[in-house]
Design a protein around this motif. Sequence first.
Motif, short mmCIF file in Angstrom:
data_model
loop_
_atom_site.label_atom_id
_atom_site.label_comp_id
_atom_site.label_asym_id
_atom_site.label_seq_id
_atom_site.Cartn_x
_atom_site.Cartn_y
_atom_site.Cartn_z
N GLU A 45 0.83 -1.20 0.00
CA GLU A 45 0.00 0.00 0.00
C GLU A 45 0.86 1.25 0.00
O GLU A 45 1.98 1.26 0.52
N LEU A 46 0.29 2.31 -0.56
CA LEU A 46 0.97 3.59 -0.56
C LEU A 46 0.94 4.19 0.84
O LEU A 46 -0.10 4.21 1.49
N VAL A 47 2.08 4.70 1.27
CA VAL A 47 2.18 5.38 2.56
C VAL A 47 2.23 6.89 2.36
O VAL A 47 1.46 7.64 2.95
N ALA A 59 -1.24 8.70 2.98
CA ALA A 59 -2.36 7.83 3.29
C ALA A 59 -3.00 8.31 4.59
O ALA A 59 -2.32 8.85 5.47
N ASP A 60 -4.30 8.12 4.70
CA ASP A 60 -5.01 8.59 5.90
C ASP A 60 -4.43 7.98 7.17
O ASP A 60 -4.41 8.62 8.22
N SER A 61 -3.96 6.76 7.08
CA SER A 61 -3.49 6.04 8.27
C SER A 61 -2.21 6.64 8.87
O SER A 61 -1.88 6.35 10.02
N VAL A 62 -1.51 7.46 8.10
CA VAL A 62 -0.24 8.01 8.60
C VAL A 62 -0.24 9.53 8.69
O VAL A 62 0.74 10.11 9.16
N LYS A 63 -1.32 10.16 8.26
CA LYS A 63 -1.38 11.63 8.32
C LYS A 63 -1.19 12.11 9.75
O LYS A 63 -1.76 11.58 10.68
N GLY A 64 -0.34 13.13 9.88
CA GLY A 64 -0.06 13.68 11.20
C GLY A 64 1.03 12.95 11.95
O GLY A 64 1.49 13.44 12.99
N ARG A 65 1.45 11.79 11.45
CA ARG A 65 2.52 11.04 12.13
C ARG A 65 3.77 10.91 11.25
O ARG A 65 4.88 10.90 11.77
N PHE A 66 3.58 10.77 9.95
CA PHE A 66 4.68 10.59 9.03
C PHE A 66 4.90 11.86 8.20
O PHE A 66 3.93 12.56 7.88
#
Length: 117
Positions: A45-47, A59-66
């Motif tokens: 998956e795209l990060v 990706a929504d799953s990493v927004k604000g962290r990566f």
Amino acid sequence: VQLQASGGGLVQPGGSLRLSCAVSGDTFSLIHMGWHRQAPGKQRELVARITNTGVPDYADSVKGRFTISRDNAKNTAYLQMNNLNTDDTAVYYCRATNIHAGDKVYWGQGTLVTVSS
């Protein structure tokens, strides 16, 4: 174009890592860069990605962290990963899209990130 990814390792939940992807073989400023990941038993998956002009996307799953970034002087792209959790455990691959060569895609060899206590 050749890609060399590095920076993976073992980190505890809540920790940070920075991945690097060194690129050689063509003009880095004409290459879009991206980071993808593949967890065991899951599809790649795209990060995050960043255009040749520096526009990022996540990706929504990493927004604000990566945070994805690039240094055109060093021909290197980075992925700063903060507040890691166990769901981030995967092999991380850098990807290059070469505008100079008709958007040809190249992949790095992958670097393993393990988030575990």
